[in-house]
Motif scaffolding. Structure first.
Motif, PDB file in Angstrom:
ATOM      1  N   ILE A   1       0.814  -1.215   0.000  1.00  0.00           N
ATOM      2  CA  ILE A   1       0.000   0.000   0.000  1.00  0.00           C
ATOM      3  C   ILE A   1       0.852   1.272   0.000  1.00  0.00           C
ATOM      4  N   PRO A   2       1.893   1.403   0.873  1.00  0.00           N
ATOM      5  CA  PRO A   2       2.711   2.628   0.822  1.00  0.00           C
ATOM      6  C   PRO A   2       3.325   2.916  -0.543  1.00  0.00           C
ATOM      7  N   PRO A   3       3.974   1.941  -1.215  1.00  0.00           N
ATOM      8  CA  PRO A   3       4.499   2.272  -2.548  1.00  0.00           C
ATOM      9  C   PRO A   3       3.395   2.547  -3.562  1.00  0.00           C
ATOM     10  N   LEU A   4       2.212   1.927  -3.385  1.00  0.00           N
ATOM     11  CA  LEU A   4       1.080   2.227  -4.267  1.00  0.00           C
ATOM     12  C   LEU A   4       0.673   3.692  -4.123  1.00  0.00           C
ATOM     13  N   LEU A   5       0.574   4.165  -2.891  1.00  0.00           N
ATOM     14  CA  LEU A   5       0.218   5.566  -2.653  1.00  0.00           C
ATOM     15  C   LEU A   5       1.306   6.502  -3.177  1.00  0.00           C
ATOM     16  N   LEU A   6       2.554   6.071  -3.015  1.00  0.00           N
ATOM     17  CA  LEU A   6       3.667   6.877  -3.512  1.00  0.00           C
ATOM     18  C   LEU A   6       3.639   6.958  -5.039  1.00  0.00           C
ATOM     19  N   ALA A   7       3.296   5.849  -5.686  1.00  0.00           N
ATOM     20  CA  ALA A   7       3.199   5.839  -7.148  1.00  0.00           C
ATOM     21  C   ALA A   7       2.099   6.785  -7.625  1.00  0.00           C
ATOM     22  N   LEU A   8       1.004   6.832  -6.890  1.00  0.00           N
ATOM     23  CA  LEU A   8      -0.083   7.760  -7.245  1.00  0.00           C
ATOM     24  C   LEU A   8       0.348   9.208  -7.030  1.00  0.00           C
ATOM     25  N   ALA A   9       1.088   9.446  -5.949  1.00  0.00           N
ATOM     26  CA  ALA A   9       1.524  10.811  -5.654  1.00  0.00           C
ATOM     27  C   ALA A   9       2.536  11.317  -6.685  1.00  0.00           C
ATOM     28  N   TYR A  10       3.477  10.451  -7.061  1.00  0.00           N
ATOM     29  CA  TYR A  10       4.508  10.847  -8.019  1.00  0.00           C
ATOM     30  C   TYR A  10       4.066  10.664  -9.472  1.00  0.00           C
ATOM     31  N   GLN A  11       2.967   9.932  -9.658  1.00  0.00           N
ATOM     32  CA  GLN A  11       2.474   9.617 -11.017  1.00  0.00           C
ATOM     33  C   GLN A  11       3.607   9.033 -11.874  1.00  0.00           C
ATOM     34  N   ASP A  12       4.260   8.024 -11.307  1.00  0.00           N
ATOM     35  CA  ASP A  12       5.408   7.436 -12.007  1.00  0.00           C
ATOM     36  C   ASP A  12       5.037   6.213 -12.844  1.00  0.00           C
ATOM     37  N   GLY A  13       3.737   5.921 -12.948  1.00  0.00           N
ATOM     38  CA  GLY A  13       3.275   4.834 -13.802  1.00  0.00           C
ATOM     39  C   GLY A  13       3.294   3.460 -13.164  1.00  0.00           C
TER      40      GLY A  13
END
Length: 481
Positions: free
Chosen positions: A22-34
């Motif tokens: 979940i934390p890296p998922l949220l981080l991916a959404l925040a950074y929009q890194d795909g």
């Protein structure tokens, strides 16, 4: 063998681990890194597998036995390595071998890598890579302090909560769940302190969190190809040295210090004293060698490089600020010897562990004394405590099996195509959970053949699970009813 109980526990642990996506998922959404779809897929897959394993046996309540404990520990580390590789496969498109290698390296806090261009990785992947080290390090502490002592692995019974150098009024709470809570609190507090220190020293918050994860867990992954050397900061290096050193100390001792609010208690533990003396002696020896051979001309620079590399190696963290492979030839060998010693028992570090090396030396001295005085009584002691003979035999057996495994893996890696230096370096890097090796694996395992990588994976698991815990599964006696 209580198969239903084993399967139930693995299912529960895997379902809980799925939450870590979940934390890296949220981080991916925040950074929009795909990478958000990939972490979502990893979360769903691991949760589905965990529930599929747990649901059919959810009503099982029978207690796990001695043999079940070995199987759960070994299986869980192997399963984590596979599940943790999912983001590397679907996100970075690594092959299965490379992805599992990277994942197992993180969970076992080894820090060896097959990924190039770390600076260019998506932030969420970088975070996942750092997080698996931190989770693996905490798992190692609970394993070493609360579980392996109950299984009597390699002398770890010396570090039972009831008799780990902590007196009756100081002991860790007797229930494993309570012990785990205490250890989590200490581990989290050290990580938070390390993060704030890095941040204050000039790292951005992302780098500070990521490097705190790998420093306290003595794992060694970095968010930059140049490791800690990327920052070129004496202040950051000193912070790193402090927290690597703390990560290499028995967490049961951290509890005592925290409970009594007295840092001087570190020096009352014979293993910690020996650990610090080895550190000091190695730092001075290597600094003098660097000056003697003209590698560095300034005393301050030689001490700086020696201090960082010695602490990084003996704690088996594997961070680097200099290429020690280019130093005078005897220094890399001394560093490898330090990696085989490792940190304290009950820490996140790898290696044989200082307490085992201490007792092996004491057994050797005692044997010479007995040969000179056949009728003399020569009890084996650790500080003021007597060491039971069964623990002494266990430590001796552990040492023999550890070195035998190292020799067999070195031969196997040479048969797989590596030269002697590279094979020795690869085994030293993986079995001791160090990360960087020698020769062709001094910085990365990327160019190695799949066979070498699988041998390295096996070496990492053997080293992390204290040899006996994994190798016992390959014996006929273990499976015999």
């Amino acid at each position: 063998m209580n198969w239903r109980g084993v399967i139930r526990l693995i299912g529960i642990l895997l379902t809980l681990y799925a939450l870590s996506f979940i934390p890296p998922l949220l981080l991916a959404l925040a950074y929009q890194d795909g990478e958000a779809p990939h972490f979502l897929a990893a979360w769903i897959i691991s949760t589905a597998i965990g529930l599929a394993i747990w649901l059919p046996v959810r009503a099982e309540r029978s207690a796990l036995g001695y043999r079940d404990g070995f199987l759960v520990v070994a299986l869980f580390w192997a399963v984590l390595g596979v599940v943790g590789s999912i983001p590397f496969i679907v996100g970075l498109h690594l092959g299965v071998t490379d992805a599992i290698f990277e994942s197992v390296s993180g969970f076992t806090t080894t820090g060896a890598t097959v990924i190039a261009g770390i600076d260019d990785l998506p932030p969420s992947i970088l975070y996942h890579r750092q997080q698996i080290q931190w989770l693996g390090g905490m798992g190692v502490v609970i394993l070493a302090v609360a579980i392996l002592p109950l299984l009597g692995v390699g002398g770890m019974q010396l570090y039972r909560a009831e008799a780990s150098g902590i007196t009756k009024d100081e002991k860790l709470t007797p229930r494993i769940t309570k012990t785990a809570q205490v250890l989590w609190s200490i581990y989290f507090a050290l990580t938070l302190a390390c993060t704030l220190a890095y941040w204050a020293a000039g790292m951005n918050l992302f780098d500070a969190v990521g490097h705190a994860f790998s420093t306290v867990s003595t794992a060694g992954f970095s968010t930059h190809d140049a490791s800690i050397g990327y920052f070129d900061s004496l202040e950051i290096e000193l912070i790193c040295v402090v927290f690597m050193t703390l990560g290499g100390v028995n967490f049961a001792i951290h509890f005592v210090v925290w409970h009594r609010r007295n840092p001087l208690l570190y020096l009352r533990d014979p293993e910690v004293r020996t650990y610090l003396l080895i550190l000091l002696g190695a730092i001075l020896f290597i600094a003098i060698s660097l000056l003697w051979f003209g590698t560095y001309t300034g005393v301050g620079e030689a001490l700086r490089r020696s201090l960082f590399e010695v602490v990084s190696v003996i704690t088996t963290t594997g961070f680097s600020t200099a290429d020690f492979a280019t130093w005078p030839r005897h220094i890399p060998l001394v560093l490898v010897m330090l990696a085989y010693v490792g940190g304290c028992a009950g820490s996140t570090a790898g290696g044989l562990k200082v307490v085992r090396v201490m007792l092996l030396a004491k057994m050797g001295v005692r044997q010479m004394f007995v040969l000179s005085h056949p009728r003399a009584m020569a009890p084996l002691k650790l500080g003021r405590r007597g060491v039971p003979e069964d623990a002494a035999y266990s430590i001796w057996g552990y040492y023999v099996l550890y070195l035998s495994t190292a020799l067999v893996l070195t031969v196997a890696m040479m048969a797989a195509g590596l030269d002697l230096e590279s094979a020795f370096g690869a085994v030293s890097a993986t079995l001791n959970l160090l990360g960087p090796g020698l020769g062709d694996v001094a910085t990365t395992f990327a160019a190695m053949s799949p066979l070498v990588k699988w041998l390295a994976i096996f070496g990492m698991l053997v080293g992390r699970l204290e040899v006996f815990t994994l190798l016992i599964l390959f014996t006929f006696a273990f499976w015999r009813q």
